[in-house]
Design an enzyme around this catalytic site. Structure first.
Site, PDB file in Angstrom:
ATOM      1  N   CYS A  64       0.864  -1.175   0.000  1.00 48.15           N
ATOM      2  CA  CYS A  64       0.000   0.000   0.000  1.00 48.15           C
ATOM      3  C   CYS A  64       0.901   1.225   0.000  1.00 48.15           C
ATOM      4  CB  CYS A  64      -0.933  -0.027   1.215  1.00 48.15           C
ATOM      5  SG  CYS A  64      -0.064  -0.053   2.799  1.00 48.15           S
ATOM      6  N   MET A  65       0.436   2.342   0.514  1.00 48.95           N
ATOM      7  CA  MET A  65       1.208   3.577   0.456  1.00 48.95           C
ATOM      8  C   MET A  65       2.497   3.506   1.258  1.00 48.95           C
ATOM      9  SD  MET A  65       0.048   7.432   1.536  1.00 48.95           S
ATOM     10  CE  MET A  65      -1.429   7.356   0.536  1.00 48.95           C
TER      11      MET A  65
END
Length: 449
Positions: free
Chosen positions: A28-29
């Site tokens: 993810c980020m």
């Protein structure tokens, strides 16, 4: 000094491997998410000591290695190549599947599963909220300096673009909710469209005047959960040759009347209750409510319970266009920044100082994981200092009635989508200062390594 992403990926693989232990790879980020067949093979403490790793979180059969924005994408790419598996690919083994099932049965309580479903429904919508919120912010700036432009076609188009996410919100939620509840996404979208349709205002059913969109997102969740349940039940009894025709027809016919007569009114009551309770708590409680909410949000994040607030944020925005809750909760991240600055000033540990330096800017932008897992939480007392900083900032935001007009943004960027940008920024500075001072007073044990 630049990071050697290939070495970092190799070091991680040596600890979580061999390759045969890797079930899936995602990111993810900020996190490299590694699905494992056997978690017991992994030395978590050694993994935390890999250069560039800011923290490690265990979630069922998955390890979440916190690396930070930007870097995580490069590490994930190198890691995938070393393992010989594409991101998102899943490798199944009989013993691994059995292990996964056992772990899930042990850890997946109904409440945890419910929160996970909520997150999966709303998190994909966040980029849309951010984009439309920033468009509206740009529009407000333009009109503030030149109100005469308000009637131009260009400004009218910007208004449409800024409002688009709210115009289609029920449909978006309906589609995502059906995916999570095991129904057909488009049937979920259709059910959301039915309870939102403007023509409902012309209909009275059994003496009940129908209201388009009543209950907002809450009603959509209830209706789509029901229609998805009806769909799954129907498929068990309808012959395969007729499934394509009969199942959608039965779902729509049954669900529509139940939705309009029972579920949508119920959703309306719940949605109204959420709005009244939230606004009353903040308006009547004022700085006290803001202090409590801002100070307890970080522990809420640690337990995952914050996911339950996502539909509340969305509902407040869809009903009134203003969300007084988000600026208060965003102060938790600001308090974290202040605490991290204090740690940087007080610590002699080079690795801790480097972690703070690399995570500080993204922390100010609202991405707090590198500082939480890499700095304040492992040190203990600075995490409490961060909570205190969030409490004072939350009290400030509540006292000055700062509201967000979008969701998804946090940290300093949230100022662009609030009704009082200057007061919001002053509240952030209050959190910075309070988190810094609290951490200086509390102190912490500075590790040698």
């Amino acid at each position: 000094m630049s990071t050697n992403f290939e070495k970092m990926a190799s070091d991680i693989l040596k600890i979580v491997g061999p390759k045969e232990n890797i079930r899936s790879i995602n990111n993810c980020m900020t996190r490299l998410r590694i699905g494992l067949f056997d978690m017991d093979k992994v030395d978590i403490e050694s993994l935390k000591k890999v250069e560039g790793v800011l923290g490690v979180v265990k979630a069922d059969d998955q390890l979440q290695v916190i690396i930070g924005p930007g870097k995580v994408n490069k590490v994930a790419d190198k890691f995938s190549k070393l393992v010989g598996m594409e991101s998102g690919e899943v490798e199944e083994k009989l013993e691994g599947m059995e292990l996964k099932k056992a772990i899930k049965e042990k850890n997946a309580t109904p409440f945890k599963l419910f929160l996970k479903k909520l997150a999966n429904i709303f998190i994909p919508l966040i980029p849309a909220f951010i984009a439309c919120g920033l468009v509206t912010a740009i529009l407000n700036i333009i009109l503030k300096f030149n109100p005469a432009l308000g009637s131009t076609s260009f400004i009218e188009i910007l208004k449409i673009a800024g409002n688009a996410v709210f115009y289609g919100l029920n449909l978006f939620v309906g589609v995502n909710a059906a995916k999570e509840f095991g129904g057909s996404p488009m049937l979920g979208g259709v059910m959301a469209a039915i309870i939102t349709h403007p023509a409902l205002s012309d209909v009275s059913l059994f003496g009940i005047n129908l209201v388009p969109g009543r209950g907002g997102i809450i009603a959509v969740l209830l209706v789509v959960a029901f229609s998805s349940y009806i769909e799954k039940i129907t498929r068990k009894y309808v012959p395969d040759t007729l499934d394509l025709f009969l199942t959608p027809l039965i779902v729509i016919l049954v669900s529509t009347f139940v939705a309009l007569l029972i579920l949508q009114p119920l959703g309306g009551i719940i949605a109204d209750g959420i709005g009244v309770v939230t606004k009353t708590a903040i308006e009547k409680g004022g700085v006290v409510t803001g202090f409590v909410l801002g100070g307890t949000f970080l522990p809420l994040v640690m337990t995952g319970l914050h996911q339950g607030l996502v539909p509340i944020h969305a509902e407040l925005l869809s009903e009134t266009g203003l969300n007084p809750l988000l600026p208060i909760l965003a102060m938790a991240g600001a308090g974290q920044v202040g605490a991290a600055i204090a740690v940087y000033r007080m610590s002699k540990n080079k690795r801790i100082r480097k972690t703070v330096a690399s995570g500080l800017i993204v922390g100010m932008m609202g991405v707090g994981e590198p500082l939480i897992y890499g700095v304040t939480l492992p040190l203990g007392k600075p995490f409490l200092g961060a909570c205190i900083g969030g409490a004072f900032g939350g009290a400030f935001q509540a006292g000055f009635k700062v509201c967000a007009t979008s969701m998804g943004l946090s940290g300093l960027p949230l100022a662009a989508t609030t009704n009082h940008a200057l007061m919001y920024i002053l509240g952030v500075l209050v959190s910075y200062a309070a988190g810094y001072i609290a951490t200086r007073i509390l102190g912490f044990d500075d590790p040698e390594n």
